[in-house]
Design a protein around this motif. Structure first.
Motif, PDB file in Angstrom:
ATOM      1  N   GLN A  31      40.363  34.126  39.759  1.00 37.42           N
ATOM      2  CA  GLN A  31      39.273  34.098  40.716  1.00 37.42           C
ATOM      3  C   GLN A  31      39.404  35.247  41.704  1.00 37.42           C
ATOM      4  O   GLN A  31      40.502  35.610  42.117  1.00 37.42           O
ATOM      5  N   ALA A  32      38.278  35.795  42.123  1.00 35.06           N
ATOM      6  CA  ALA A  32      38.270  37.000  42.965  1.00 35.06           C
ATOM      7  C   ALA A  32      38.948  36.805  44.309  1.00 35.06           C
ATOM      8  O   ALA A  32      39.592  37.708  44.812  1.00 35.06           O
ATOM      9  N   VAL A  33      38.822  35.675  44.898  1.00 35.68           N
ATOM     10  CA  VAL A  33      39.393  35.470  46.241  1.00 35.68           C
ATOM     11  C   VAL A  33      40.449  34.367  46.217  1.00 35.68           C
ATOM     12  O   VAL A  33      40.583  33.609  47.159  1.00 35.68           O
ATOM     13  N   SER A  34      41.206  34.316  45.144  1.00 34.47           N
ATOM     14  CA  SER A  34      42.165  33.225  44.987  1.00 34.47           C
ATOM     15  C   SER A  34      43.420  33.409  45.833  1.00 34.47           C
ATOM     16  O   SER A  34      43.994  32.448  46.295  1.00 34.47           O
ATOM     17  N   TYR A  35      43.864  34.658  46.010  1.00 31.22           N
ATOM     18  CA  TYR A  35      45.061  34.969  46.799  1.00 31.22           C
ATOM     19  C   TYR A  35      46.223  34.037  46.481  1.00 31.22           C
ATOM     20  O   TYR A  35      46.790  33.395  47.341  1.00 31.22           O
ATOM     21  N   GLY A  36      46.539  33.939  45.197  1.00 32.62           N
ATOM     22  CA  GLY A  36      47.692  33.159  44.791  1.00 32.62           C
ATOM     23  C   GLY A  36      47.383  31.756  44.309  1.00 32.62           C
ATOM     24  O   GLY A  36      48.278  31.056  43.852  1.00 32.62           O
ATOM     25  N   SER A  37      46.138  31.311  44.404  1.00 29.38           N
ATOM     26  CA  SER A  37      45.824  29.963  43.937  1.00 29.38           C
ATOM     27  C   SER A  37      45.585  29.935  42.430  1.00 29.38           C
ATOM     28  O   SER A  37      45.600  28.874  41.823  1.00 29.38           O
ATOM     29  N   THR A  38      45.355  31.093  41.819  1.00 31.31           N
ATOM     30  CA  THR A  38      45.269  31.223  40.361  1.00 31.31           C
ATOM     31  C   THR A  38      46.018  32.494  39.963  1.00 31.31           C
ATOM     32  O   THR A  38      46.168  33.403  40.777  1.00 31.31           O
ATOM     33  N   PRO A  39      46.481  32.568  38.711  1.00 29.14           N
ATOM     34  CA  PRO A  39      47.139  33.805  38.270  1.00 29.14           C
ATOM     35  C   PRO A  39      46.175  34.988  38.295  1.00 29.14           C
ATOM     36  O   PRO A  39      44.955  34.813  38.244  1.00 29.14           O
ATOM     37  N   ASP A  40      46.734  36.205  38.322  1.00 28.35           N
ATOM     38  CA  ASP A  40      45.903  37.418  38.298  1.00 28.35           C
ATOM     39  C   ASP A  40      45.092  37.499  37.013  1.00 28.35           C
ATOM     40  O   ASP A  40      43.925  37.890  37.032  1.00 28.35           O
ATOM     41  N   LEU A  41      45.718  37.178  35.881  1.00 30.34           N
ATOM     42  CA  LEU A  41      45.048  37.133  34.575  1.00 30.34           C
ATOM     43  C   LEU A  41      45.457  35.851  33.883  1.00 30.34           C
ATOM     44  O   LEU A  41      46.609  35.426  34.005  1.00 30.34           O
ATOM     45  N   VAL A  42      44.537  35.258  33.143  1.00 28.45           N
ATOM     46  CA  VAL A  42      44.855  34.068  32.359  1.00 28.45           C
ATOM     47  C   VAL A  42      44.454  34.324  30.911  1.00 28.45           C
ATOM     48  O   VAL A  42      43.570  35.126  30.629  1.00 28.45           O
ATOM     49  N   GLY A  43      45.148  33.635  30.000  1.00 26.69           N
ATOM     50  CA  GLY A  43      44.771  33.712  28.596  1.00 26.69           C
ATOM     51  C   GLY A  43      45.687  34.521  27.710  1.00 26.69           C
ATOM     52  O   GLY A  43      45.416  34.665  26.521  1.00 26.69           O
ATOM     53  N   LEU A  44      46.775  35.059  28.249  1.00 22.66           N
ATOM     54  CA  LEU A  44      47.745  35.772  27.428  1.00 22.66           C
ATOM     55  C   LEU A  44      48.880  34.775  27.147  1.00 22.66           C
ATOM     56  O   LEU A  44      49.714  34.526  28.014  1.00 22.66           O
ATOM     57  N   PRO A  45      48.896  34.179  25.951  1.00 16.58           N
ATOM     58  CA  PRO A  45      49.826  33.087  25.665  1.00 16.58           C
ATOM     59  C   PRO A  45      51.287  33.451  25.921  1.00 16.58           C
ATOM     60  O   PRO A  45      51.760  34.485  25.466  1.00 16.58           O
ATOM     61  N   GLY A  46      51.957  32.583  26.673  1.00 15.58           N
ATOM     62  CA  GLY A  46      53.383  32.739  26.924  1.00 15.58           C
ATOM     63  C   GLY A  46      53.766  33.768  27.962  1.00 15.58           C
ATOM     64  O   GLY A  46      54.942  33.986  28.212  1.00 15.58           O
ATOM     65  N   ILE A  47      52.764  34.395  28.609  1.00  6.06           N
ATOM     66  CA  ILE A  47      53.038  35.440  29.603  1.00  6.06           C
ATOM     67  C   ILE A  47      52.325  35.116  30.909  1.00  6.06           C
ATOM     68  O   ILE A  47      51.127  34.828  30.924  1.00  6.06           O
ATOM     69  N   HIS A  48      53.075  35.173  31.992  1.00  3.66           N
ATOM     70  CA  HIS A  48      52.450  35.117  33.315  1.00  3.66           C
ATOM     71  C   HIS A  48      52.246  36.562  33.768  1.00  3.66           C
ATOM     72  O   HIS A  48      53.211  37.310  33.931  1.00  3.66           O
ATOM     73  N   CYS A  49      51.005  36.952  33.939  1.00  4.97           N
ATOM     74  CA  CYS A  49      50.662  38.340  34.285  1.00  4.97           C
ATOM     75  C   CYS A  49      50.547  38.513  35.795  1.00  4.97           C
ATOM     76  O   CYS A  49      49.687  37.900  36.425  1.00  4.97           O
ATOM     77  N   GLU A  50      51.385  39.345  36.338  1.00  2.00           N
ATOM     78  CA  GLU A  50      51.270  39.769  37.731  1.00  2.00           C
ATOM     79  C   GLU A  50      50.776  41.202  37.677  1.00  2.00           C
ATOM     80  O   GLU A  50      51.434  42.070  37.105  1.00  2.00           O
ATOM     81  N   VAL A  51      49.595  41.455  38.237  1.00  4.84           N
ATOM     82  CA  VAL A  51      48.964  42.768  38.143  1.00  4.84           C
ATOM     83  C   VAL A  51      49.094  43.496  39.472  1.00  4.84           C
ATOM     84  O   VAL A  51      48.732  42.952  40.523  1.00  4.84           O
ATOM     85  N   LYS A  52      49.611  44.712  39.425  1.00  4.63           N
ATOM     86  CA  LYS A  52      49.771  45.529  40.627  1.00  4.63           C
ATOM     87  C   LYS A  52      49.133  46.887  40.371  1.00  4.63           C
ATOM     88  O   LYS A  52      49.486  47.587  39.433  1.00  4.63           O
ATOM     89  N   ARG A  53      48.209  47.251  41.224  1.00  4.05           N
ATOM     90  CA  ARG A  53      47.521  48.553  41.120  1.00  4.05           C
ATOM     91  C   ARG A  53      47.763  49.286  42.430  1.00  4.05           C
ATOM     92  O   ARG A  53      46.939  49.259  43.336  1.00  4.05           O
ATOM     93  N   VAL A  54      48.964  49.868  42.546  1.00  6.24           N
ATOM     94  CA  VAL A  54      49.399  50.496  43.797  1.00  6.24           C
ATOM     95  C   VAL A  54      50.118  51.810  43.508  1.00  6.24           C
ATOM     96  O   VAL A  54      50.602  52.040  42.401  1.00  6.24           O
ATOM     97  N   GLU A  55      50.187  52.649  44.511  1.00  8.06           N
ATOM     98  CA  GLU A  55      50.895  53.923  44.367  1.00  8.06           C
ATOM     99  C   GLU A  55      52.405  53.753  44.526  1.00  8.06           C
ATOM    100  O   GLU A  55      53.179  54.408  43.849  1.00  8.06           O
ATOM    101  N   LYS A  56      52.813  52.892  45.430  1.00  7.31           N
ATOM    102  CA  LYS A  56      54.243  52.666  45.657  1.00  7.31           C
ATOM    103  C   LYS A  56      54.519  51.186  45.438  1.00  7.31           C
ATOM    104  O   LYS A  56      54.100  50.353  46.233  1.00  7.31           O
ATOM    105  N   LEU A  57      55.221  50.902  44.357  1.00  6.77           N
ATOM    106  CA  LEU A  57      55.490  49.521  43.989  1.00  6.77           C
ATOM    107  C   LEU A  57      56.962  49.200  44.170  1.00  6.77           C
ATOM    108  O   LEU A  57      57.826  49.923  43.670  1.00  6.77           O
TER     109      LEU A  57
END
Length: 107
Positions: A31-57
């Protein structure tokens, strides 16, 4: 986090979802405004996806977040999908998780 950072992060989630969908994976952005209430991406079996789109990680902090959220959502092993401007997507996982997954593919 500022609005431009939120927009960039959300854009990264949508961009990655489209890439994975084009490869045949049935993923959807959270969800667009979930801020942690739902995963960043859902539907990739067996993987919890944390998505980061930043210059310094801070990859250690991102992996800690992914591991916490993977435990919270019970949706698979934590993986951080990340990229900087004008660079390709990368995936970071814990070695033990990767070895388990890779070993299962080899059998």
């Amino acid at each position: 986090m500022g609005k431009s950072q939120q927009r960039k992060g959300r854009g990264g989630e949508i961009e990655l979802a489209k890439i994975l969908q084009s490869c045949g994976y049935p993923v959807q952005p959270g969800q667009a405004v979930s801020y942690g209430s739902t995963p960043d991406l859902v539907g990739l079996p067996g993987i919890h996806c944390e998505v980061k789109r930043v210059e310094k990680l801070n990859i250690s902090a991102a992996m800690e977040q992914a591991a916490r959220d993977a435990e919270k959502f019970k949706d698979g092993v934590p993986a951080v999908f990340h990229r900087r401007n004008r660079e390709k997507w990368l995936v970071t996982m814990r070695l033990n998780d990767w070895l388990k997954m890779y070993g299962e593919q080899m059998r």
